[in-house]
Design a protein around this motif. Structure first.
Motif, PDB file in Angstrom:
ATOM      1  N   ILE A  70       0.840  -1.206   0.000  1.00 51.90           N
ATOM      2  CA  ILE A  70       0.000   0.000   0.000  1.00 51.90           C
ATOM      3  C   ILE A  70       0.871   1.250   0.000  1.00 51.90           C
ATOM      4  O   ILE A  70       0.612   2.207  -0.746  1.00 51.90           O
ATOM      5  CB  ILE A  70      -0.967  -0.012   1.205  1.00 51.90           C
ATOM      6  N   VAL A  71       1.912   1.260   0.815  1.00 47.80           N
ATOM      7  CA  VAL A  71       2.826   2.410   0.862  1.00 47.80           C
ATOM      8  C   VAL A  71       3.489   2.609  -0.496  1.00 47.80           C
ATOM      9  O   VAL A  71       3.602   3.743  -0.980  1.00 47.80           O
ATOM     10  CB  VAL A  71       3.880   2.224   1.980  1.00 47.80           C
ATOM     11  N   GLU A  72       3.895   1.524  -1.140  1.00 49.60           N
ATOM     12  CA  GLU A  72       4.515   1.639  -2.461  1.00 49.60           C
ATOM     13  C   GLU A  72       3.545   2.231  -3.479  1.00 49.60           C
ATOM     14  O   GLU A  72       3.935   3.064  -4.294  1.00 49.60           O
ATOM     15  CB  GLU A  72       4.977   0.260  -2.944  1.00 49.60           C
ATOM     16  N   ASN A  73       2.295   1.811  -3.425  1.00 46.16           N
ATOM     17  CA  ASN A  73       1.298   2.355  -4.357  1.00 46.16           C
ATOM     18  C   ASN A  73       1.018   3.825  -4.083  1.00 46.16           C
ATOM     19  O   ASN A  73       0.807   4.599  -5.006  1.00 46.16           O
ATOM     20  CB  ASN A  73      -0.001   1.548  -4.293  1.00 46.16           C
ATOM     21  N   LEU A  74       0.997   4.212  -2.804  1.00 48.40           N
ATOM     22  CA  LEU A  74       0.714   5.604  -2.457  1.00 48.40           C
ATOM     23  C   LEU A  74       1.821   6.548  -2.917  1.00 48.40           C
ATOM     24  O   LEU A  74       1.542   7.661  -3.366  1.00 48.40           O
ATOM     25  CB  LEU A  74       0.493   5.747  -0.953  1.00 48.40           C
TER      26      LEU A  74
END
Length: 119
Positions: A39-43
């Motif tokens: 999720i952090v990578e996508n954000l």
């Protein structure tokens, strides 16, 4: 979290036995951490660098806990190779990982009996 850290600290321990609780708690925290990293990578819009590095970092602990879990069911760690058979092998390995502990065997005493169950 104690179970997860126990597995990570014993990252090259392929001997002994691992209870179902130890294995499934490790899997639970592994999935949670991986999901948060994804999720952090996508954000922030980066490719799968963080989750890839994390997966690489927990590769040996994952293999170790699977082998110890197989030992707990009375099977040799080489049964992990059955997962190389598409679909059927993965299902068989999953069933083995879900089975209850056997009594004392060549891999050690049953961790449910108190020996080895320090947490």
């Amino acid at each position: 979290m104690e179970w997860y850290l126990k597995v990570v600290k014993n990252y090259v321990g392929f001997t002994g036995r691992a209870r179902r609780k130890e294995y499934w708690m490790f899997v639970l925290f592994h999935v949670i951490i991986y999901t948060v990293l994804a999720i952090v990578e996508n954000l922030i819009g980066i490719p799968s660098v963080l989750s890839g590095l994390y997966s690489l970092a927990v590769l040996l602990p994952s293999l170790g806990v699977i082998v110890r879990r197989l030992h707990d069911t009375g099977r040799t760690g080489w049964w992990i190779l059955i997962s190389l058979i598409p679909v059927i092998g993965t299902i068989v390995l999953l069933v083995f990982l879900c089975l209850d502990s056997t009594e004392d065997n060549q891999y050690g005493v049953n961790p449910k009996n108190g020996a080895g169950a320090s947490i």
